[in-house]
Design a protein around this motif. Sequence first.
Motif, PDB file in Angstrom:
ATOM      1  N   ASN A  71      -6.110  -8.432   8.878  1.00  0.00           N
ATOM      2  CA  ASN A  71      -5.105  -7.965   9.832  1.00  0.00           C
ATOM      3  C   ASN A  71      -3.708  -8.346   9.362  1.00  0.00           C
ATOM      4  O   ASN A  71      -2.763  -7.574   9.502  1.00  0.00           O
ATOM      5  N   SER A  72      -3.587  -9.545   8.829  1.00  0.00           N
ATOM      6  CA  SER A  72      -2.327 -10.010   8.259  1.00  0.00           C
ATOM      7  C   SER A  72      -2.650 -11.124   7.268  1.00  0.00           C
ATOM      8  O   SER A  72      -3.766 -11.639   7.246  1.00  0.00           O
ATOM      9  N   ASN A  91      -0.663 -14.536   4.959  1.00  0.00           N
ATOM     10  CA  ASN A  91       0.479 -15.368   4.597  1.00  0.00           C
ATOM     11  C   ASN A  91      -0.037 -16.388   3.591  1.00  0.00           C
ATOM     12  O   ASN A  91      -0.617 -17.405   3.975  1.00  0.00           O
ATOM     13  N   ASP A 126       1.694 -11.190   1.264  1.00  0.00           N
ATOM     14  CA  ASP A 126       1.423 -10.768   2.638  1.00  0.00           C
ATOM     15  C   ASP A 126       0.481  -9.567   2.604  1.00  0.00           C
ATOM     16  O   ASP A 126      -0.094  -9.240   1.564  1.00  0.00           O
ATOM     17  N   ASN A 127       0.326  -8.919   3.730  1.00  0.00           N
ATOM     18  CA  ASN A 127      -0.664  -7.846   3.832  1.00  0.00           C
ATOM     19  C   ASN A 127      -0.335  -6.623   2.980  1.00  0.00           C
ATOM     20  O   ASN A 127      -1.226  -5.880   2.601  1.00  0.00           O
TER      21      ASN A 127
END
Length: 176
Positions: free
Chosen positions: A38-39, A41, A25-26
């Motif tokens: 921004n993010s 997955n 993840d981030n």
Amino acid sequence: MKQKEFNIPFSGLKQGKHNFNFEIDNTFFDSFGYDDFNSANIQLNVVLNKMTTIMELDFKASGYVNVNCDITSEPYDQEITSALELVVKFGEEYNDEDDEILILPHGEHQLNISQYAYEMLVLSVPQKRVHPGIEDGTLQSEVLDKLQELQPKEKRNDKEENDPRWDELKKLLTDK
């Protein structure tokens, strides 16, 4: 910064193939000081093939990263898929100068793959990030409306474009 969860302990493994799965993840990218996403997955699968004198690692990643469009700055999910093959040999000292061959010193018992995963994933994102709504025309944005408004207008008619200074020069060409 080396993250401990990306250490692969290979010393106790039998010869053959071994699977390792990681969720990225981030926070993974933040640990490298990379803040373009921004993010994130992403699922990373690493297959380690341990042999007598060498090891082969096969990285496969898929998922998405949320990035800002380069044209409108609208955030969107960019799908990514990536693969990397790495050969690990043993030698006198650590050497990672070659992108495809890593040399570990004799006596090492684990391998940290975070740097390889980071580089593979960052390079899998397109250099120019364009929101898919721009290409298919479904994105409604103030920025797109303003760009459309500022786009050069088509020529209206010939009379407005005639410049008397050029008309005199054109006469010289036709007088020959």
